[in-house]
Design a protein around this motif. Structure first.
Motif, PDB file in Angstrom:
ATOM      1  N   MET A   1       0.995  -9.210   3.892  1.00  0.00           N
ATOM      2  CA  MET A   1       1.690  -7.943   3.684  1.00  0.00           C
ATOM      3  C   MET A   1       1.933  -7.669   2.204  1.00  0.00           C
ATOM      4  SD  MET A   1       1.948  -6.647   6.687  1.00  0.00           S
ATOM      5  CE  MET A   1       3.130  -5.321   6.467  1.00  0.00           C
ATOM      6  N   SER A   2       2.304  -8.697   1.461  1.00  0.00           N
ATOM      7  CA  SER A   2       2.503  -8.521   0.021  1.00  0.00           C
ATOM      8  C   SER A   2       1.183  -8.219  -0.672  1.00  0.00           C
ATOM      9  CB  SER A   2       3.141  -9.778  -0.582  1.00  0.00           C
ATOM     10  OG  SER A   2       4.425 -10.007  -0.038  1.00  0.00           O
ATOM     11  N   SER A   3       0.124  -8.850  -0.216  1.00  0.00           N
ATOM     12  CA  SER A   3      -1.201  -8.593  -0.792  1.00  0.00           C
ATOM     13  C   SER A   3      -1.639  -7.164  -0.531  1.00  0.00           C
ATOM     14  CB  SER A   3      -2.226  -9.573  -0.224  1.00  0.00           C
ATOM     15  OG  SER A   3      -1.929 -10.895  -0.644  1.00  0.00           O
ATOM     16  N   GLN A   4      -1.286  -6.634   0.630  1.00  0.00           N
ATOM     17  CA  GLN A   4      -1.605  -5.244   0.940  1.00  0.00           C
ATOM     18  C   GLN A   4      -1.062  -4.314  -0.145  1.00  0.00           C
ATOM     19  OE1 GLN A   4       0.659  -3.431   4.144  1.00  0.00           O
ATOM     20  NE2 GLN A   4      -1.202  -2.446   4.926  1.00  0.00           N
ATOM     21  N   LEU A   5       0.162  -4.551  -0.562  1.00  0.00           N
ATOM     22  CA  LEU A   5       0.778  -3.707  -1.593  1.00  0.00           C
ATOM     23  C   LEU A   5       0.007  -3.801  -2.903  1.00  0.00           C
ATOM     24  CD1 LEU A   5       4.529  -4.607  -0.947  1.00  0.00           C
ATOM     25  CD2 LEU A   5       3.327  -2.537  -0.223  1.00  0.00           C
ATOM     26  N   ASN A   6      -0.386  -5.005  -3.258  1.00  0.00           N
ATOM     27  CA  ASN A   6      -1.079  -5.195  -4.535  1.00  0.00           C
ATOM     28  C   ASN A   6      -2.503  -4.650  -4.514  1.00  0.00           C
ATOM     29  OD1 ASN A   6       0.756  -6.825  -6.460  1.00  0.00           O
ATOM     30  ND2 ASN A   6       1.030  -7.808  -4.475  1.00  0.00           N
ATOM     31  N   ILE A   7      -3.150  -4.721  -3.373  1.00  0.00           N
ATOM     32  CA  ILE A   7      -4.473  -4.097  -3.258  1.00  0.00           C
ATOM     33  C   ILE A   7      -4.336  -2.579  -3.390  1.00  0.00           C
ATOM     34  CG2 ILE A   7      -6.460  -3.670  -1.759  1.00  0.00           C
ATOM     35  CD1 ILE A   7      -5.834  -6.400  -0.423  1.00  0.00           C
ATOM     36  N   GLU A   8      -3.380  -2.020  -2.649  1.00  0.00           N
ATOM     37  CA  GLU A   8      -3.203  -0.566  -2.630  1.00  0.00           C
ATOM     38  C   GLU A   8      -2.934  -0.006  -4.022  1.00  0.00           C
ATOM     39  OE1 GLU A   8      -3.488   1.661  -0.300  1.00  0.00           O
ATOM     40  OE2 GLU A   8      -3.171   0.728   1.671  1.00  0.00           O
ATOM     41  N   ILE A   9      -2.063  -0.650  -4.784  1.00  0.00           N
ATOM     42  CA  ILE A   9      -1.695  -0.078  -6.080  1.00  0.00           C
ATOM     43  C   ILE A   9      -2.853  -0.127  -7.069  1.00  0.00           C
ATOM     44  CG2 ILE A   9      -0.744  -2.187  -7.109  1.00  0.00           C
ATOM     45  CD1 ILE A   9       1.506  -0.339  -8.248  1.00  0.00           C
ATOM     46  N   ASN A  10      -3.693  -1.140  -6.964  1.00  0.00           N
ATOM     47  CA  ASN A  10      -4.853  -1.228  -7.850  1.00  0.00           C
ATOM     48  C   ASN A  10      -5.979  -0.303  -7.400  1.00  0.00           C
ATOM     49  OD1 ASN A  10      -4.177  -3.362  -9.906  1.00  0.00           O
ATOM     50  ND2 ASN A  10      -3.766  -4.506  -8.040  1.00  0.00           N
ATOM     51  N   VAL A  11      -6.216  -0.256  -6.107  1.00  0.00           N
ATOM     52  CA  VAL A  11      -7.265   0.614  -5.576  1.00  0.00           C
ATOM     53  C   VAL A  11      -6.938   2.082  -5.849  1.00  0.00           C
ATOM     54  CG1 VAL A  11      -8.273   1.470  -3.416  1.00  0.00           C
ATOM     55  CG2 VAL A  11      -8.130  -0.986  -3.849  1.00  0.00           C
ATOM     56  N   GLY A  12      -5.646   2.409  -5.839  1.00  0.00           N
ATOM     57  CA  GLY A  12      -5.240   3.783  -6.065  1.00  0.00           C
ATOM     58  C   GLY A  12      -5.621   4.312  -7.436  1.00  0.00           C
ATOM     59  N   SER A  13      -5.868   3.423  -8.383  1.00  0.00           N
ATOM     60  CA  SER A  13      -6.257   3.834  -9.729  1.00  0.00           C
ATOM     61  C   SER A  13      -7.759   3.715  -9.968  1.00  0.00           C
ATOM     62  CB  SER A  13      -5.502   2.978 -10.763  1.00  0.00           C
ATOM     63  OG  SER A  13      -4.110   3.169 -10.650  1.00  0.00           O
ATOM     64  N   LEU A  14      -8.500   3.320  -8.939  1.00  0.00           N
ATOM     65  CA  LEU A  14      -9.943   3.139  -9.070  1.00  0.00           C
ATOM     66  C   LEU A  14     -10.713   4.342  -8.530  1.00  0.00           C
ATOM     67  CD1 LEU A  14     -10.430  -0.573  -7.922  1.00  0.00           C
ATOM     68  CD2 LEU A  14     -11.020   0.341 -10.176  1.00  0.00           C
ATOM     69  N   PRO A  15     -11.917   4.591  -9.054  1.00  0.00           N
ATOM     70  CA  PRO A  15     -12.802   5.566  -8.413  1.00  0.00           C
ATOM     71  C   PRO A  15     -13.104   5.124  -6.982  1.00  0.00           C
ATOM     72  CG  PRO A  15     -13.644   4.919 -10.573  1.00  0.00           C
ATOM     73  CD  PRO A  15     -12.522   3.988 -10.257  1.00  0.00           C
ATOM     74  N   ALA A  16     -13.290   6.083  -6.093  1.00  0.00           N
ATOM     75  CA  ALA A  16     -13.519   5.767  -4.682  1.00  0.00           C
ATOM     76  C   ALA A  16     -14.686   4.811  -4.487  1.00  0.00           C
ATOM     77  CB  ALA A  16     -13.749   7.050  -3.895  1.00  0.00           C
ATOM     78  N   ALA A  17     -15.723   4.963  -5.306  1.00  0.00           N
ATOM     79  CA  ALA A  17     -16.906   4.106  -5.159  1.00  0.00           C
ATOM     80  C   ALA A  17     -16.567   2.641  -5.341  1.00  0.00           C
ATOM     81  CB  ALA A  17     -17.978   4.521  -6.167  1.00  0.00           C
ATOM     82  N   LEU A  18     -15.561   2.336  -6.144  1.00  0.00           N
ATOM     83  CA  LEU A  18     -15.136   0.955  -6.352  1.00  0.00           C
ATOM     84  C   LEU A  18     -14.024   0.558  -5.380  1.00  0.00           C
ATOM     85  CD1 LEU A  18     -15.037   0.867 -10.276  1.00  0.00           C
ATOM     86  CD2 LEU A  18     -16.790  -0.101  -8.773  1.00  0.00           C
ATOM     87  N   GLY A  19     -13.124   1.467  -5.131  1.00  0.00           N
ATOM     88  CA  GLY A  19     -11.990   1.155  -4.266  1.00  0.00           C
ATOM     89  C   GLY A  19     -12.355   0.961  -2.815  1.00  0.00           C
ATOM     90  N   ASP A  20     -13.413   1.632  -2.360  1.00  0.00           N
ATOM     91  CA  ASP A  20     -13.802   1.532  -0.954  1.00  0.00           C
ATOM     92  C   ASP A  20     -14.180   0.114  -0.542  1.00  0.00           C
ATOM     93  OD1 ASP A  20     -13.348   4.207  -0.665  1.00  0.00           O
ATOM     94  OD2 ASP A  20     -15.463   4.806  -0.635  1.00  0.00           O
ATOM     95  N   ALA A  21     -14.530  -0.721  -1.508  1.00  0.00           N
ATOM     96  CA  ALA A  21     -14.919  -2.096  -1.193  1.00  0.00           C
ATOM     97  C   ALA A  21     -13.763  -2.896  -0.595  1.00  0.00           C
ATOM     98  CB  ALA A  21     -15.430  -2.791  -2.461  1.00  0.00           C
ATOM     99  N   PHE A  22     -12.537  -2.406  -0.756  1.00  0.00           N
ATOM    100  CA  PHE A  22     -11.370  -3.149  -0.288  1.00  0.00           C
ATOM    101  C   PHE A  22     -10.807  -2.595   1.019  1.00  0.00           C
ATOM    102  CE2 PHE A  22     -11.685  -3.611  -4.872  1.00  0.00           C
ATOM    103  CZ  PHE A  22     -11.685  -4.990  -4.998  1.00  0.00           C
TER     104      PHE A  22
END
Length: 219
Positions: free
Chosen positions: A171-192
């Protein structure tokens, strides 16, 4: 299973070599790292250690029929613990790298392009590490569930504690993935996306295992 990569910016000393008092002091200090990502990885490491402990208590003569399974669980849990501990270090290094990337100069077009590339690379790594923690939590939870029916009943509550720690890691990892993916282009963030989708399933499995342990305690 994803493996943490070495980084020249890795925080020293390693979490595995400092006292608990030092770790908590750093965690509570006004410094960029450690933070929630390292905490998530250490939740996973503790979950794995608890599984290994219960398995080692399930090596009595009466447990001989289950010894091959128990030995495999011990080996797998010890390996997951080591990987999770390394991921705590990797998370601190990744967070530091993100901060450094944002501080790069942006006065010219070339500098802006280089900075953007560096930021994206750092954010991908900062998301990759908690995604790897989700992997660890998933595996540790599976080991705990496999151990419950055959584990030494005198330490059954520690299986429940392992499930809870694995849940917290995911659950804590979910938060950290979300906050980083939110600043990435979709092409990179979709991998997560796959890692994020697994978190709710992991949480539900952990809750079910906790309930099974509670039932065993109350029976």
């Amino acid at each position: 299973m994803s493996q943490p990569t070495a980084s020249p910016q890795q925080i020293a000393p390693s979490f595995g070599s400092v006292t608990l008092e030092h770790y908590l002091s750093e965690l509570g200090a006004k410094v960029p790292a450690p933070g929630g990502g390292a905490v998530a990885a250490l939740h996973a490491a503790q979950a794995a250690a608890l599984v290994a402990m219960v398995a080692r208590y399930t090596t009595r003569a009466k447990d001989a029929v289950h010894r091959p399974i128990v030995d495999r669980i011990i080996e797998a849990a010890d390996a997951a613990q080591a990987r999770s501990l390394a991921l705590a270090d990797a998370d601190a290094a990744a967070f530091t790298a993100v901060g450094a990337a944002y501080k790069l100069p942006k006065d010219t077009d070339d500098e802006i392009a280089a900075r953007t590339e560096a930021i994206n690379a750092a954010l991908v790594e900062a998301a990759r590490v908690p995604a790897a923690v989700v992997d660890e939590a998933d595996e540790i939870l599976s080991l705990a569930a496999e151990l419950l029916p055959i584990g030494n009943p005198n330490v059954v509550t520690d299986i429940g504690a392992a499930a809870d720690a694995a849940r917290a890691a995911a659950m804590s990892s979910q938060l950290n993935i979300e906050i980083n993916v939110g600043s990435l282009p979709a092409a990179l963030g979709d991998a997560f996306a796959a890692a994020l989708l697994r978190v709710d399933t992991i949480a539900a499995r952990a809750d079910a295992l906790h309930a099974d342990v509670l039932h065993a305690v109350r029976s």
